[in-house]
Design a protein around this motif. Structure first.
Motif, PDB file in Angstrom:
ATOM      1  N   ASN A 157       0.853  -1.186   0.000  1.00 37.05           N
ATOM      2  CA  ASN A 157       0.000   0.000   0.000  1.00 37.05           C
ATOM      3  C   ASN A 157       0.892   1.239   0.000  1.00 37.05           C
ATOM      4  OD1 ASN A 157      -2.179   1.757   0.301  1.00 37.05           O
ATOM      5  ND2 ASN A 157      -2.312   1.462   2.516  1.00 37.05           N
ATOM      6  N   LEU A 158       1.025   1.874  -1.166  1.00 40.10           N
ATOM      7  CA  LEU A 158       1.922   3.017  -1.333  1.00 40.10           C
ATOM      8  C   LEU A 158       1.175   4.334  -1.156  1.00 40.10           C
ATOM      9  CD1 LEU A 158       3.652   1.500  -4.444  1.00 40.10           C
ATOM     10  CD2 LEU A 158       4.802   1.913  -2.258  1.00 40.10           C
ATOM     11  N   PHE A 159       1.852   5.322  -0.570  1.00 42.43           N
ATOM     12  CA  PHE A 159       1.204   6.590  -0.209  1.00 42.43           C
ATOM     13  C   PHE A 159      -0.017   6.259   0.655  1.00 42.43           C
ATOM     14  CE2 PHE A 159       3.338   7.253  -4.266  1.00 42.43           C
ATOM     15  CZ  PHE A 159       4.108   8.378  -4.004  1.00 42.43           C
ATOM     16  N   SER A 160       0.233   5.504   1.693  1.00 41.29           N
ATOM     17  CA  SER A 160      -0.844   4.841   2.435  1.00 41.29           C
ATOM     18  C   SER A 160      -1.681   5.786   3.285  1.00 41.29           C
ATOM     19  CB  SER A 160      -0.255   3.753   3.329  1.00 41.29           C
ATOM     20  OG  SER A 160       0.600   4.315   4.313  1.00 41.29           O
ATOM     21  N   TYR A 161      -1.175   7.004   3.561  1.00 44.31           N
ATOM     22  CA  TYR A 161      -1.859   7.952   4.444  1.00 44.31           C
ATOM     23  C   TYR A 161      -2.193   7.227   5.750  1.00 44.31           C
ATOM     24  CZ  TYR A 161      -4.907  11.867   5.820  1.00 44.31           C
ATOM     25  OH  TYR A 161      -5.484  12.926   6.481  1.00 44.31           O
ATOM     26  N   THR A 162      -3.448   7.126   6.141  1.00 39.97           N
ATOM     27  CA  THR A 162      -3.797   6.485   7.410  1.00 39.97           C
ATOM     28  C   THR A 162      -4.110   4.999   7.248  1.00 39.97           C
ATOM     29  OG1 THR A 162      -6.099   7.180   7.174  1.00 39.97           O
ATOM     30  CG2 THR A 162      -4.632   8.649   8.399  1.00 39.97           C
ATOM     31  N   LEU A 246      -1.485   1.878  -5.633  1.00 36.72           N
ATOM     32  CA  LEU A 246      -0.717   3.094  -5.902  1.00 36.72           C
ATOM     33  C   LEU A 246      -1.671   4.287  -5.954  1.00 36.72           C
ATOM     34  CD1 LEU A 246       2.031   4.366  -6.687  1.00 36.72           C
ATOM     35  CD2 LEU A 246       1.524   3.768  -9.067  1.00 36.72           C
ATOM     36  N   ASP A 247      -1.631   5.117  -4.908  1.00 36.67           N
ATOM     37  CA  ASP A 247      -2.542   6.265  -4.809  1.00 36.67           C
ATOM     38  C   ASP A 247      -1.758   7.522  -4.424  1.00 36.67           C
ATOM     39  OD1 ASP A 247      -4.770   7.884  -4.627  1.00 36.67           O
ATOM     40  OD2 ASP A 247      -5.363   7.152  -2.655  1.00 36.67           O
ATOM     41  N   PRO A 248      -0.973   8.061  -5.366  1.00 34.42           N
ATOM     42  CA  PRO A 248      -0.112   9.205  -5.040  1.00 34.42           C
ATOM     43  C   PRO A 248      -0.862  10.534  -5.024  1.00 34.42           C
ATOM     44  CG  PRO A 248       0.224   8.498  -7.309  1.00 34.42           C
ATOM     45  CD  PRO A 248      -0.794   7.580  -6.731  1.00 34.42           C
ATOM     46  N   PRO A 249      -0.271  11.550  -4.375  1.00 33.29           N
ATOM     47  CA  PRO A 249      -0.849  12.898  -4.428  1.00 33.29           C
ATOM     48  C   PRO A 249      -0.615  13.508  -5.801  1.00 33.29           C
ATOM     49  CG  PRO A 249       1.266  12.970  -3.329  1.00 33.29           C
ATOM     50  CD  PRO A 249       0.972  11.513  -3.591  1.00 33.29           C
ATOM     51  N   ARG A 250      -1.285  14.609  -6.067  1.00 28.95           N
ATOM     52  CA  ARG A 250      -1.158  15.254  -7.379  1.00 28.95           C
ATOM     53  C   ARG A 250       0.279  15.665  -7.674  1.00 28.95           C
ATOM     54  NH1 ARG A 250      -4.759  19.474 -10.535  1.00 28.95           N
ATOM     55  NH2 ARG A 250      -3.205  20.346 -11.924  1.00 28.95           N
ATOM     56  N   PHE A 251       0.947  16.285  -6.702  1.00 28.95           N
ATOM     57  CA  PHE A 251       2.307  16.770  -6.939  1.00 28.95           C
ATOM     58  C   PHE A 251       3.063  16.817  -5.616  1.00 28.95           C
ATOM     59  CE2 PHE A 251       5.657  19.903  -7.448  1.00 28.95           C
ATOM     60  CZ  PHE A 251       6.164  19.611  -8.710  1.00 28.95           C
ATOM     61  N   CYS A 285      -4.358   4.822  -9.158  1.00 31.11           N
ATOM     62  CA  CYS A 285      -5.302   5.906  -8.903  1.00 31.11           C
ATOM     63  C   CYS A 285      -4.737   7.221  -9.425  1.00 31.11           C
ATOM     64  CB  CYS A 285      -5.576   6.043  -7.404  1.00 31.11           C
ATOM     65  SG  CYS A 285      -6.072   4.513  -6.591  1.00 31.11           S
ATOM     66  N   ASN A 286      -5.612   8.042  -9.982  1.00 33.27           N
ATOM     67  CA  ASN A 286      -5.227   9.380 -10.427  1.00 33.27           C
ATOM     68  C   ASN A 286      -6.408  10.306 -10.147  1.00 33.27           C
ATOM     69  OD1 ASN A 286      -4.590  11.751 -11.957  1.00 33.27           O
ATOM     70  ND2 ASN A 286      -3.173  10.533 -13.191  1.00 33.27           N
ATOM     71  N   ASN A 287      -6.200  11.294  -9.269  1.00 35.72           N
ATOM     72  CA  ASN A 287      -7.312  12.146  -8.836  1.00 35.72           C
ATOM     73  C   ASN A 287      -7.288  13.537  -9.469  1.00 35.72           C
ATOM     74  OD1 ASN A 287      -5.233  13.411  -7.528  1.00 35.72           O
ATOM     75  ND2 ASN A 287      -5.886  12.889  -5.451  1.00 35.72           N
ATOM     76  N   VAL A 288      -6.582  13.683 -10.586  1.00 34.80           N
ATOM     77  CA  VAL A 288      -6.504  14.978 -11.263  1.00 34.80           C
ATOM     78  C   VAL A 288      -7.582  15.032 -12.345  1.00 34.80           C
ATOM     79  CG1 VAL A 288      -5.062  16.569 -12.568  1.00 34.80           C
ATOM     80  CG2 VAL A 288      -4.040  15.110 -10.802  1.00 34.80           C
ATOM     81  N   ALA A 289      -8.495  15.978 -12.209  1.00 36.79           N
ATOM     82  CA  ALA A 289      -9.653  16.040 -13.106  1.00 36.79           C
ATOM     83  C   ALA A 289      -9.254  16.215 -14.567  1.00 36.79           C
ATOM     84  CB  ALA A 289     -10.580  17.168 -12.669  1.00 36.79           C
ATOM     85  N   LYS A 290      -8.213  17.014 -14.823  1.00 30.98           N
ATOM     86  CA  LYS A 290      -7.881  17.318 -16.216  1.00 30.98           C
ATOM     87  C   LYS A 290      -7.122  16.199 -16.923  1.00 30.98           C
ATOM     88  CE  LYS A 290      -3.501  19.860 -15.615  1.00 30.98           C
ATOM     89  NZ  LYS A 290      -2.844  21.169 -15.858  1.00 30.98           N
TER      90      LYS A 290
END
Length: 340
Positions: A157-162, A246-251, A285-290
């Motif tokens: 679990n990468l970029f696992s946050y909590t 794989l659920d990384p932040p936008r930047f 996962c990719n959470n960037v709308a554009k």
């Protein structure tokens, strides 16, 4: 249309989530955390309202609510469930909480609570040293998938946050779960989540930048940007997993590399792919709308093929209906690739 009318309409659409809390049944696993108003789509841009366990959380990201608006919203919510209300005004450019609460609400907002999603318990605190809630509710579909597909499997679990994903995997019967995140605060919450569900024995919590962790697990050399001296990082042995999330932040930028979901998802995906067993699954996962869904997907497939491997199955995970989107084109894109 007035905010109250929009909110009442939104609540009506979520009857399948609300009714089990009004009339609980032992046959239905409890879920008391979900979105009740998704303003961008439901009529008030930047206004989100969530149920978090025994509380309502109101957040604004564009404009501060007036006292009249806040009172009107509160009246509708309390009429449904008489619970504490926490309002986090995040309408500044940096999205940090800028408003003060009255003493009772402030005390509650900083207290630890326990929430439930499909019977899995999670720690919750509506105000803490970070800004976001401790569980991202739009990822419920991801946690459901992982729980259903982790039995007797190893999970990274990468970029696992909590560690919501990792906790769901462990509850689902995973034999080993490795959670990687840079934040000690987030990992501490992840440990609490594992303990709440009695699965701490199969969970590991690695505080590390994702790049050195990933590269070591993939059997690659850890390199710096611009030949600068690297900060210390936990040493890890090469390993492969049955399921990689794989659920990384936008930047994000560090001495080890740059996370950029718009221009360079591949820099993370390539080593993550190397940690995925043959026949295993990698959830991207990719959470960037554009970011265009099909273009992003095609870039992932090309990366797989360049490594001499192939995608044997594809499954898209769509957010639940409490997170509506325009034309079913949700900003959060989640695809499961089975790798041959």
């Amino acid at each position: 249309m007035p905010i109250t009318a929009l909110l009442i309409s939104a609540l009506t659409k979520r009857a399948d989530l609300i009714n089990p809390l009004i009339n609980p049944s032992a046959d239905i696993a409890k879920t008391d955390c979900f979105r009740v108003f998704h303003g961008t789509v439901e009529g008030v841009n930047g206004l989100n309202i969530d149920r978090y366990g025994d509380a309502w959380l109101i957040q604004t990201f564009h404009e501060t609510l007036s006292e009249t608006e806040l009172n009107s919203i509160s009246d509708v919510l309390v009429d449904l469930f008489d619970l504490p209300i926490v309002y986090n005004d995040r309408s500044n450019k940096n999205s940090r909480i800028i408003n003060q609460l009255e003493l009772t609400a402030e005390t509650y907002s900083q207290s630890e609570q326990v929430i439930s999603e499909n019977g899995i318990l999670f720690t919750s605190k509506l105000r803490h040293e970070g800004q976001d809630p401790l569980l991202f509710l739009d990822m419920r579909v991801g946690r459901e998938f992982v729980k259903a597909n982790s039995h007797k499997k190893s999970v990274l679990n990468l970029f696992s946050y909590t560690c919501g994903i990792g906790t769901a995997a462990a509850v689902g019967g995973a034999k080993r779960v490795v959670n990687v995140d840079f934040s000690s605060f987030a990992l501490a919450a992840g440990r609490k989540n594992a303990e709440l569900n009695g699965v701490e024995s199969v969970c590991q919590f690695i505080q590390s930048d994702a790049f050195p962790a990933l590269r070591q697990l993939a059997g690659l050399k850890v390199a710096s940007r611009g030949n600068k001296k690297l900060p210390s990082y936990p040493k890890m042995s090469a390993s492969q997993f049955d399921l990689v999330f794989l659920d990384p932040p936008r930047f994000a930028k560090s001495a080890f590399g740059t996370v950029d979901l718009v221009n360079d998802y591949q820099s993370l995906f390539k080593p993550a792919l190397l940690t995925t067993k043959s026949g295993g699954m990698i959830v991207c996962c990719n959470n960037v709308a554009k970011v265009d869904k099909e273009a992003w997907f095609n870039s992932l497939v090309r990366c797989v093929e360049k490594q001499g491997r192939s995608v044997s199955a594809v499954e898209w995970l769509d957010c639940h209906q409490d997170f509506p989107s325009f034309d079913d084109n949700h900003p959060l894109k989640i695809v499961v690739l089975t790798i041959a």
